[in-house]
Design a protein around this motif. Sequence first.
Motif, PDB file in Angstrom:
ATOM      1  N   VAL A   1      -2.913   0.916  24.241  1.00 55.23           N
ATOM      2  CA  VAL A   1      -3.476   2.239  23.958  1.00 55.23           C
ATOM      3  C   VAL A   1      -2.781   2.845  22.734  1.00 55.23           C
ATOM      4  CG1 VAL A   1      -3.687   4.601  24.807  1.00 55.23           C
ATOM      5  CG2 VAL A   1      -4.254   2.683  26.299  1.00 55.23           C
ATOM      6  N   VAL A   2      -1.457   2.786  22.710  1.00 54.08           N
ATOM      7  CA  VAL A   2      -0.719   3.331  21.576  1.00 54.08           C
ATOM      8  C   VAL A   2      -1.057   2.537  20.313  1.00 54.08           C
ATOM      9  CG1 VAL A   2       1.581   3.704  20.593  1.00 54.08           C
ATOM     10  CG2 VAL A   2       1.135   4.281  22.975  1.00 54.08           C
ATOM     11  N   PHE A   3      -1.125   1.225  20.419  1.00 55.81           N
ATOM     12  CA  PHE A   3      -1.410   0.407  19.241  1.00 55.81           C
ATOM     13  C   PHE A   3      -2.846   0.613  18.754  1.00 55.81           C
ATOM     14  CE2 PHE A   3      -1.709  -3.489  16.674  1.00 55.81           C
ATOM     15  CZ  PHE A   3      -0.574  -3.290  15.899  1.00 55.81           C
ATOM     16  N   GLY A   4      -3.734   1.037  19.630  1.00 59.16           N
ATOM     17  CA  GLY A   4      -5.094   1.355  19.205  1.00 59.16           C
ATOM     18  C   GLY A   4      -5.115   2.488  18.186  1.00 59.16           C
ATOM     19  N   LEU A   5      -4.107   3.353  18.245  1.00 60.82           N
ATOM     20  CA  LEU A   5      -3.991   4.424  17.259  1.00 60.82           C
ATOM     21  C   LEU A   5      -3.748   3.872  15.854  1.00 60.82           C
ATOM     22  CD1 LEU A   5      -1.833   6.969  19.271  1.00 60.82           C
ATOM     23  CD2 LEU A   5      -4.298   7.058  18.833  1.00 60.82           C
ATOM     24  N   HIS A   6      -3.238   2.656  15.777  1.00 61.47           N
ATOM     25  CA  HIS A   6      -3.006   1.992  14.496  1.00 61.47           C
ATOM     26  C   HIS A   6      -4.331   1.840  13.747  1.00 61.47           C
ATOM     27  CE1 HIS A   6      -0.524  -0.630  11.899  1.00 61.47           C
ATOM     28  NE2 HIS A   6      -1.581  -1.427  11.819  1.00 61.47           N
ATOM     29  N   ALA A   7      -5.366   1.435  14.456  1.00 63.69           N
ATOM     30  CA  ALA A   7      -6.683   1.267  13.825  1.00 63.69           C
ATOM     31  C   ALA A   7      -7.303   2.615  13.462  1.00 63.69           C
ATOM     32  CB  ALA A   7      -7.614   0.494  14.756  1.00 63.69           C
ATOM     33  N   VAL A   8      -7.130   3.604  14.343  1.00 65.28           N
ATOM     34  CA  VAL A   8      -7.665   4.943  14.060  1.00 65.28           C
ATOM     35  C   VAL A   8      -6.969   5.528  12.829  1.00 65.28           C
ATOM     36  CG1 VAL A   8      -7.879   7.297  14.946  1.00 65.28           C
ATOM     37  CG2 VAL A   8      -8.315   5.349  16.456  1.00 65.28           C
ATOM     38  N   ASN A   9      -5.653   5.387  12.761  1.00 71.93           N
ATOM     39  CA  ASN A   9      -4.899   5.871  11.611  1.00 71.93           C
ATOM     40  C   ASN A   9      -5.323   5.133  10.337  1.00 71.93           C
ATOM     41  OD1 ASN A   9      -2.882   7.574  10.451  1.00 71.93           O
ATOM     42  ND2 ASN A   9      -1.489   5.832  10.408  1.00 71.93           N
ATOM     43  N   ALA A  10      -5.614   3.847  10.450  1.00 67.26           N
ATOM     44  CA  ALA A  10      -6.068   3.079   9.290  1.00 67.26           C
ATOM     45  C   ALA A  10      -7.391   3.617   8.764  1.00 67.26           C
ATOM     46  CB  ALA A  10      -6.201   1.605   9.654  1.00 67.26           C
TER      47      ALA A  10
ATOM     48  N   GLN B   1       1.784   4.204  10.245  1.00 63.57           N
ATOM     49  CA  GLN B   1       1.367   2.900  10.774  1.00 63.57           C
ATOM     50  C   GLN B   1       2.559   2.142  11.362  1.00 63.57           C
ATOM     51  OE1 GLN B   1      -1.761   3.209  11.229  1.00 63.57           O
ATOM     52  NE2 GLN B   1      -2.560   1.451  10.110  1.00 63.57           N
ATOM     53  N   VAL B   2       3.672   2.175  10.656  1.00 63.63           N
ATOM     54  CA  VAL B   2       4.880   1.493  11.135  1.00 63.63           C
ATOM     55  C   VAL B   2       5.395   2.184  12.397  1.00 63.63           C
ATOM     56  CG1 VAL B   2       7.248   0.846  10.552  1.00 63.63           C
ATOM     57  CG2 VAL B   2       5.453   0.705   8.817  1.00 63.63           C
ATOM     58  N   VAL B   3       5.366   3.509  12.407  1.00 65.34           N
ATOM     59  CA  VAL B   3       5.826   4.277  13.578  1.00 65.34           C
ATOM     60  C   VAL B   3       4.962   3.931  14.796  1.00 65.34           C
ATOM     61  CG1 VAL B   3       6.061   6.602  14.535  1.00 65.34           C
ATOM     62  CG2 VAL B   3       6.810   6.130  12.196  1.00 65.34           C
ATOM     63  N   ILE B   4       3.656   3.871  14.608  1.00 64.81           N
ATOM     64  CA  ILE B   4       2.751   3.524  15.717  1.00 64.81           C
ATOM     65  C   ILE B   4       3.070   2.135  16.250  1.00 64.81           C
ATOM     66  CG2 ILE B   4       0.349   2.965  16.284  1.00 64.81           C
ATOM     67  CD1 ILE B   4      -0.443   5.263  14.345  1.00 64.81           C
ATOM     68  N   ARG B   5       3.303   1.199  15.357  1.00 63.07           N
ATOM     69  CA  ARG B   5       3.622  -0.174  15.786  1.00 63.07           C
ATOM     70  C   ARG B   5       4.912  -0.199  16.610  1.00 63.07           C
ATOM     71  NH1 ARG B   5       6.504  -4.619  13.090  1.00 63.07           N
ATOM     72  NH2 ARG B   5       5.803  -6.531  14.062  1.00 63.07           N
TER      73      ARG B   5
ATOM     74  N   ILE C   1       0.840  -1.205   0.000  1.00 60.47           N
ATOM     75  CA  ILE C   1       0.000   0.000   0.000  1.00 60.47           C
ATOM     76  C   ILE C   1       0.872   1.252   0.000  1.00 60.47           C
ATOM     77  CG2 ILE C   1      -1.608   1.368   1.404  1.00 60.47           C
ATOM     78  CD1 ILE C   1      -2.938  -1.328   2.169  1.00 60.47           C
ATOM     79  N   PHE C   2       1.931   1.240   0.778  1.00 59.94           N
ATOM     80  CA  PHE C   2       2.846   2.386   0.797  1.00 59.94           C
ATOM     81  C   PHE C   2       3.435   2.630  -0.590  1.00 59.94           C
ATOM     82  CE2 PHE C   2       7.291   3.783   0.992  1.00 59.94           C
ATOM     83  CZ  PHE C   2       7.085   5.087   1.408  1.00 59.94           C
ATOM     84  N   LEU C   3       3.968   1.579  -1.216  1.00 65.29           N
ATOM     85  CA  LEU C   3       4.569   1.732  -2.547  1.00 65.29           C
ATOM     86  C   LEU C   3       3.528   2.158  -3.575  1.00 65.29           C
ATOM     87  CD1 LEU C   3       6.959  -1.350  -2.590  1.00 65.29           C
ATOM     88  CD2 LEU C   3       7.573   1.067  -2.372  1.00 65.29           C
TER      89      LEU C   3
ATOM     90  N   ALA D   1       0.473   7.961   1.565  1.00 62.42           N
ATOM     91  CA  ALA D   1       1.791   7.340   1.768  1.00 62.42           C
ATOM     92  C   ALA D   1       2.365   7.721   3.131  1.00 62.42           C
ATOM     93  CB  ALA D   1       2.744   7.753   0.651  1.00 62.42           C
ATOM     94  N   GLY D   2       2.232   8.994   3.498  1.00 59.95           N
ATOM     95  CA  GLY D   2       2.740   9.441   4.799  1.00 59.95           C
ATOM     96  C   GLY D   2       2.034   8.790   5.966  1.00 59.95           C
ATOM     97  N   LEU D   3       0.724   8.666   5.871  1.00 56.33           N
ATOM     98  CA  LEU D   3      -0.033   8.010   6.940  1.00 56.33           C
ATOM     99  C   LEU D   3       0.309   6.527   7.030  1.00 56.33           C
ATOM    100  CD1 LEU D   3      -3.501   9.718   6.411  1.00 56.33           C
ATOM    101  CD2 LEU D   3      -1.993  10.006   8.384  1.00 56.33           C
ATOM    102  N   THR D   4       0.662   5.935   5.904  1.00 53.86           N
ATOM    103  CA  THR D   4       1.070   4.528   5.911  1.00 53.86           C
ATOM    104  C   THR D   4       2.392   4.361   6.650  1.00 53.86           C
ATOM    105  OG1 THR D   4      -0.076   4.224   3.806  1.00 53.86           O
ATOM    106  CG2 THR D   4       1.466   2.516   4.443  1.00 53.86           C
ATOM    107  N   VAL D   5       3.297   5.303   6.471  1.00 52.15           N
ATOM    108  CA  VAL D   5       4.547   5.287   7.249  1.00 52.15           C
ATOM    109  C   VAL D   5       4.206   5.430   8.729  1.00 52.15           C
ATOM    110  CG1 VAL D   5       6.669   6.572   7.728  1.00 52.15           C
ATOM    111  CG2 VAL D   5       5.977   6.137   5.367  1.00 52.15           C
TER     112      VAL D   5
END
Length: 153
Positions: free
Chosen positions: A104-113, A81-85, A47-49, A75-79
């Motif tokens: 809690v921090v990993f929950g942001l992964h779903a919100v960002n998605a 996702q890795v930072v949140i993880r 997805i990033f590429l 693309a930036g939001l996809t990056v």
Amino acid sequence: MRRVFAGLATLLVLVIVVQFFLAASAAFDTAPKDESFQPHRSLGYVIFLFAVVLTIVAALARMPGRLIGMTGLVAGLTVGQVVIRELAKAFDGTGDTSTTAGQVVFGLHAVNALIILAVAGTVAWRSRALPGSAVTGRPAGAARVSGPAQPTS
């Protein structure tokens, strides 16, 4: 070229929906987490590429600047996702996201998605609304009339 961009933007939205499916199916898989989330993780890099290539296509197609920026934002939001993880792993310290702070921090992964899906959907919708990128609803050969309405006899 605008039609190609509109088609690719729609395809990106569909790929993101598949990404949600892979995350949900991995969450309920009985296999170890690293193994069950591998397809989800791999598609994330795709997805990033795809978003980077789509941003380049948008620039080459001379799309409006806001649309190019929104495509780059995917693309930036996809990056992100890795930072949140990785942040979730750092809060846990063991690499597992089972602690409260890590969860809690990993929950942001779903919100960002969800934000990624919304931005990609907006890009697809706006690209299809541009002149020359989709069917306009006028019959073939119908002239575009501008100015005051002509009286009928």
